[in-house]
Design an enzyme around this catalytic site. Structure first.
Site, PDB file in Angstrom:
ATOM      1  N   ASP A 118       2.660   2.492   2.309  1.00  0.00           N
ATOM      2  CA  ASP A 118       3.980   2.221   2.905  1.00  0.00           C
ATOM      3  C   ASP A 118       4.979   1.785   1.824  1.00  0.00           C
ATOM      4  O   ASP A 118       6.106   2.301   1.736  1.00  0.00           O
ATOM      5  CB  ASP A 118       3.793   1.103   3.953  1.00  0.00           C
ATOM      6  CG  ASP A 118       4.976   0.941   4.883  1.00  0.00           C
ATOM      7  OD1 ASP A 118       5.862   1.811   4.865  1.00  0.00           O
ATOM      8  OD2 ASP A 118       4.994  -0.057   5.621  1.00  0.00           O
ATOM      9  N   VAL A 138      -5.356  -2.246   3.768  1.00  0.00           N
ATOM     10  CA  VAL A 138      -5.172  -3.639   4.195  1.00  0.00           C
ATOM     11  C   VAL A 138      -5.655  -3.849   5.644  1.00  0.00           C
ATOM     12  O   VAL A 138      -6.175  -4.912   5.978  1.00  0.00           O
ATOM     13  CB  VAL A 138      -3.677  -4.029   4.063  1.00  0.00           C
ATOM     14  CG1 VAL A 138      -3.408  -5.401   4.639  1.00  0.00           C
ATOM     15  CG2 VAL A 138      -3.264  -4.003   2.591  1.00  0.00           C
ATOM     16  N   GLY A 164       0.806  -1.228   0.000  1.00  0.00           N
ATOM     17  CA  GLY A 164       0.000   0.000   0.000  1.00  0.00           C
ATOM     18  C   GLY A 164       0.828   1.261   0.000  1.00  0.00           C
ATOM     19  O   GLY A 164       1.860   1.355  -0.676  1.00  0.00           O
TER      20      GLY A 164
HETATM   21  P1  ADP Z   1      -3.266   0.289   6.168  1.00  0.00           P
HETATM   22  O1  ADP Z   1      -2.440  -0.972   6.275  1.00  0.00           O
HETATM   23  O2  ADP Z   1      -3.028   1.250   7.309  1.00  0.00           O
HETATM   24  O3  ADP Z   1      -4.711  -0.001   5.935  1.00  0.00           O
HETATM   25  P2  ADP Z   1      -2.784   0.779   3.320  1.00  0.00           P
HETATM   26  O4  ADP Z   1      -1.541   1.335   2.704  1.00  0.00           O
HETATM   27  O5  ADP Z   1      -3.146  -0.610   2.987  1.00  0.00           O
HETATM   28  O6  ADP Z   1      -2.646   1.037   4.892  1.00  0.00           O
HETATM   29  O7  ADP Z   1      -3.996   1.714   2.920  1.00  0.00           O
HETATM   30  C1  ADP Z   1      -4.241   2.990   3.437  1.00  0.00           C
HETATM   31  C2  ADP Z   1      -4.790   3.878   2.329  1.00  0.00           C
HETATM   32  O8  ADP Z   1      -3.700   4.356   1.543  1.00  0.00           O
HETATM   33  C3  ADP Z   1      -5.726   3.170   1.343  1.00  0.00           C
HETATM   34  O9  ADP Z   1      -6.864   4.006   1.137  1.00  0.00           O
HETATM   35  C4  ADP Z   1      -4.892   3.081   0.072  1.00  0.00           C
HETATM   36  O10 ADP Z   1      -5.696   3.127  -1.105  1.00  0.00           O
HETATM   37  C5  ADP Z   1      -4.070   4.334   0.182  1.00  0.00           C
HETATM   38  N1  ADP Z   1      -2.861   4.443  -0.657  1.00  0.00           N
HETATM   39  C6  ADP Z   1      -2.146   3.475  -1.290  1.00  0.00           C
HETATM   40  N2  ADP Z   1      -1.126   4.028  -1.981  1.00  0.00           N
HETATM   41  C7  ADP Z   1      -1.184   5.374  -1.781  1.00  0.00           C
HETATM   42  C8  ADP Z   1      -0.424   6.506  -2.231  1.00  0.00           C
HETATM   43  N3  ADP Z   1       0.636   6.362  -3.018  1.00  0.00           N
HETATM   44  N4  ADP Z   1      -0.809   7.753  -1.810  1.00  0.00           N
HETATM   45  C9  ADP Z   1      -1.882   7.910  -1.008  1.00  0.00           C
HETATM   46  N5  ADP Z   1      -2.631   6.897  -0.555  1.00  0.00           N
HETATM   47  C10 ADP Z   1      -2.290   5.644  -0.931  1.00  0.00           C
END
Ligand code: ADP
Length: 169
Positions: free
Chosen positions: A33, A120, A31
């Site tokens: 991260d 996630v 994601g």
């Molecule tokens: P978590 O594990 O805390 O749920 P995730 O990364 O899986 O974190 O998702 C958190 C949000 O970040 C989701 O809405 C996802 O679509 C979003 N996301 C993923 N990539 C990016 C990005 N490059 N910039 C901003 N938001 C993002």
């Protein structure tokens, strides 16, 4: 307005700090991260290794290396399918509060949040949106932080944020 909702990729923002929805190891993941670590480069991983992880609801700060922002604040959301001693809503709220406190400590004025925990980690979108907007709006009323961006990567989340923002006004 101190709050602005954007759609797009948080790694492209030129702000004092972008917030990373990390995991407890702080050593990268999927994601947002994954996107942050890929674009910031290997130096970010090297700095993160020295931090000794991060507890759920806590926040830690690093440099941003190859990203246009100055810093990265790493925070860890609760996983919505698990049970904790503390309610998950409170843990998620702490992600925002501790990120904002850290930004203030470092005298940062502009900060961008992704939709923490709503990927996630499966926090329901309506709950996550409300916690994000309410907590931040309350906190920045009397804070040195000048501007907070909420960056929604998914169109559906952008709609949740803009709708709830209207409700709050
Ligand atoms: P978590 O594990 O805390 O749920 P995730 O990364 O899986 O974190 O998702 C958190 C949000 O970040 C989701 O809405 C996802 O679509 C979003 N996301 C993923 N990539 C990016 C990005 N490059 N910039 C901003 N938001 C993002």
């Amino acid at each position: 307005m101190k709050i602005e909702i954007l759609s797009g990729d948080i790694t492209e923002l030129r702000v004092d700090a972008i917030v990373n929805a990390a995991n407890r190891s702080l050593l990268g993941g999927g994601g947002v991260d994954g996107a942050i670590h890929r674009k910031a480069g290997i130096e970010l991983l090297e700095e993160c290794r020295k931090l000794g992880g991060c507890e759920i609801g806590e926040a830690k700060i690093t440099q941003a290396y190859k990203l246009p922002s100055k810093h990265i604040i790493h925070t860890v959301a609760p996983e919505w399918y698990r049970e904790y001693e503390v309610p998950k809503e409170e843990l998620l709220k702490n992600c925002y509060l501790n990120s904002l406190k850290l930004a203030e400590e470092y005298n940062l004025k502009t900060i961008a949040f992704p939709c923490i925990g709503m990927g996630v980690y499966s926090c329901p979108k309506d709950i996550g949106t409300r916690i994000a907007l309410k907590t931040v709006a309350n906190y920045i009323e009397s804070s040195t932080i000048e501007k907070v961006f909420f960056v929604c990567f998914e169109a559906e989340l952008y709609d949740y944020y803009t709708e709830f923002m209207k409700e709050m006004l």
